[in-house]
Write a protein that holds these residues in place. Sequence first.
Motif, mmCIF file in Angstrom:
data_model
loop_
_atom_site.group_PDB
_atom_site.id
_atom_site.type_symbol
_atom_site.label_atom_id
_atom_site.label_comp_id
_atom_site.label_asym_id
_atom_site.label_seq_id
_atom_site.Cartn_x
_atom_site.Cartn_y
_atom_site.Cartn_z
ATOM 1 N N ILE A 240 -13.960 34.920 -19.517
ATOM 2 C CA ILE A 240 -14.725 33.933 -20.275
ATOM 3 C C ILE A 240 -16.108 34.552 -20.482
ATOM 4 O O ILE A 240 -16.773 34.924 -19.511
ATOM 5 C CB ILE A 240 -14.866 32.594 -19.531
ATOM 6 C CG1 ILE A 240 -13.492 31.987 -19.251
ATOM 7 C CG2 ILE A 240 -15.715 31.613 -20.343
ATOM 8 C CD1 ILE A 240 -13.547 30.754 -18.349
ATOM 9 N N GLY A 241 -16.517 34.675 -21.719
ATOM 10 C CA GLY A 241 -17.814 35.262 -22.026
ATOM 11 C C GLY A 241 -18.756 34.244 -22.641
ATOM 12 O O GLY A 241 -18.322 33.403 -23.441
ATOM 13 N N ILE A 242 -20.018 34.328 -22.260
ATOM 14 C CA ILE A 242 -21.050 33.473 -22.856
ATOM 15 C C ILE A 242 -22.154 34.384 -23.381
ATOM 16 O O ILE A 242 -22.694 35.210 -22.636
ATOM 17 C CB ILE A 242 -21.626 32.477 -21.834
ATOM 18 C CG1 ILE A 242 -20.519 31.558 -21.294
ATOM 19 C CG2 ILE A 242 -22.745 31.652 -22.464
ATOM 20 C CD1 ILE A 242 -20.971 30.658 -20.167
ATOM 21 N N GLU A 243 -22.485 34.254 -24.647
ATOM 22 C CA GLU A 243 -23.513 35.092 -25.259
ATOM 23 C C GLU A 243 -24.231 34.304 -26.347
ATOM 24 O O GLU A 243 -23.594 33.762 -27.246
ATOM 25 C CB GLU A 243 -22.890 36.362 -25.845
ATOM 26 C CG GLU A 243 -23.861 37.256 -26.589
ATOM 27 C CD GLU A 243 -25.101 37.593 -25.771
ATOM 28 O OE1 GLU A 243 -26.222 37.338 -26.274
ATOM 29 O OE2 GLU A 243 -24.947 38.072 -24.634
ATOM 30 N N ARG A 244 -25.554 34.255 -26.263
ATOM 31 C CA ARG A 244 -26.294 33.435 -27.217
ATOM 32 C C ARG A 244 -26.597 34.156 -28.525
ATOM 33 O O ARG A 244 -26.832 33.516 -29.550
ATOM 34 C CB ARG A 244 -27.590 32.944 -26.583
ATOM 35 C CG ARG A 244 -28.696 33.963 -26.451
ATOM 36 C CD ARG A 244 -29.943 33.334 -25.879
ATOM 37 N NE ARG A 244 -31.132 34.144 -26.076
ATOM 38 C CZ ARG A 244 -32.351 33.787 -25.719
ATOM 39 N NH1 ARG A 244 -32.534 32.604 -25.139
ATOM 40 N NH2 ARG A 244 -33.391 34.562 -25.944
ATOM 41 N N ASP A 245 -26.605 35.499 -28.519
ATOM 42 C CA ASP A 245 -26.921 36.259 -29.730
ATOM 43 C C ASP A 245 -25.649 36.437 -30.556
ATOM 44 O O ASP A 245 -24.690 37.051 -30.102
ATOM 45 C CB ASP A 245 -27.494 37.626 -29.352
ATOM 46 C CG ASP A 245 -27.993 38.396 -30.561
ATOM 47 O OD1 ASP A 245 -27.163 38.722 -31.442
ATOM 48 O OD2 ASP A 245 -29.200 38.707 -30.622
ATOM 49 N N PRO A 246 -25.610 35.902 -31.780
ATOM 50 C CA PRO A 246 -24.376 35.978 -32.578
ATOM 51 C C PRO A 246 -23.980 37.402 -32.929
ATOM 52 O O PRO A 246 -22.787 37.703 -33.047
ATOM 53 C CB PRO A 246 -24.717 35.158 -33.834
ATOM 54 C CG PRO A 246 -26.211 35.114 -33.884
ATOM 55 C CD PRO A 246 -26.677 35.156 -32.468
ATOM 56 N N ASP A 247 -24.943 38.313 -33.085
ATOM 57 C CA ASP A 247 -24.606 39.698 -33.400
ATOM 58 C C ASP A 247 -23.921 40.374 -32.216
ATOM 59 O O ASP A 247 -22.944 41.106 -32.379
ATOM 60 C CB ASP A 247 -25.868 40.480 -33.789
ATOM 61 C CG ASP A 247 -26.450 40.014 -35.113
ATOM 62 O OD1 ASP A 247 -25.675 39.505 -35.966
ATOM 63 O OD2 ASP A 247 -27.675 40.144 -35.307
ATOM 64 N N TYR A 248 -24.448 40.130 -31.010
ATOM 65 C CA TYR A 248 -23.804 40.678 -29.815
ATOM 66 C C TYR A 248 -22.405 40.102 -29.661
ATOM 67 O O TYR A 248 -21.444 40.829 -29.353
ATOM 68 C CB TYR A 248 -24.616 40.352 -28.560
ATOM 69 C CG TYR A 248 -25.967 41.014 -28.462
ATOM 70 C CD1 TYR A 248 -26.297 42.112 -29.246
ATOM 71 C CD2 TYR A 248 -26.933 40.537 -27.576
ATOM 72 C CE1 TYR A 248 -27.543 42.718 -29.152
ATOM 73 C CE2 TYR A 248 -28.176 41.139 -27.460
ATOM 74 C CZ TYR A 248 -28.479 42.220 -28.241
ATOM 75 O OH TYR A 248 -29.708 42.809 -28.132
#
Length: 375
Positions: A240-248
Amino acid sequence: MGSRRRTGTLPLNTIHNGDCIAELKKLPDACVDLVFADPPYNLQLAGELLRPNNTRVDGVDDDWDKFSSFAKYDAFCREWLTQCRRILKPDGAIWVIGSYHNIFRLGVVLQDLGFWIQNDVIWRKVNPMPNFRGKRFTNAHETLIWAGHNPKSRVTFNYESLKTGNDDLQMRSDWLFPICSGAERLKDDGGRKAHPTQKPEALIQRILIGCTREGDVVLDPFFGTGTTGAVAKRLGRKFIGIERDPDYARAAEERIARVTPLAPTALETVPPKRTEPRVPFGTIIELGILEPGQKLFDPRRRIRAEVKADGSLTHAGNQASIHRLGALVQGKAACNGWTFWHYEAEGKLKPIDALREQAKRQLGLVKRPFVEAAE
């Protein structure tokens, strides 16, 4: 948000584009086996860093790494670590990585929240960035903290697998890996690094091989360009991944889609010795692998003992088990008789421990073929 937490629905093998704390709050309690976290380091950089030739160092100067004070950073870490502890299973564990800027602050928060530190590990970099100003030591390592959910957590630790992969030596807490570079380093359309702090897959692989089992759920609240997810998918783990930057997040999704999982047979690990069937020395005699009256020796042939029909050994008027007699002849309090006593075969001494595998095969207790170690 509330319904997912109540029903316990778990969004496996997905990347959630959003704030890590907000997204963590959506997950049910005790649903994750392992957390790997590479949080902002709060580097406190003042101005640009230039090389001696006056070119700019492409370091971490993004807004996500900037906090107005240590108090703000500590509060942020306390909040996301509180959520990580909530979603961890009781026997789950967390790995966090950082530099001297933040790792000590993270350690304090971990202990304050009730995590139980198992080890700190030093990642020693083969190719660290030089200290261009010449005013400090070169920062050649980063520190990882491995902690269980609580002091009584029975965390997964695949000791035998790590030892086997380390040429039969115990895995130490200082790990030598290069920084992420070359073909593994993700680049954007302009040829620049897609993420400034991408970690090498080898580092994550050692953690997942050592501290998870096939099918375990691994969560990364600072997913970046998806190193944790890529390695998890390859090794047969869920992520499960959480990332706030849409490009990343987009780069991570594309990267993970290209990963081919290993075949299940390639993921088989060395079982811990404590889980293997126990074969007493007496069974070796009963199966006829060793005969009563046969002689056993210490590794240097200085001591000779005789095997008895009841599974004991005798030497110089003393009769005892392989362990007690081994300790007695050495003047020690304890001894592992399986590795101390040797039998002779084809003119060479071999530890009687090798005979246990032969006995297990005869008893139908091993699934894999026995291969005798070469001298």
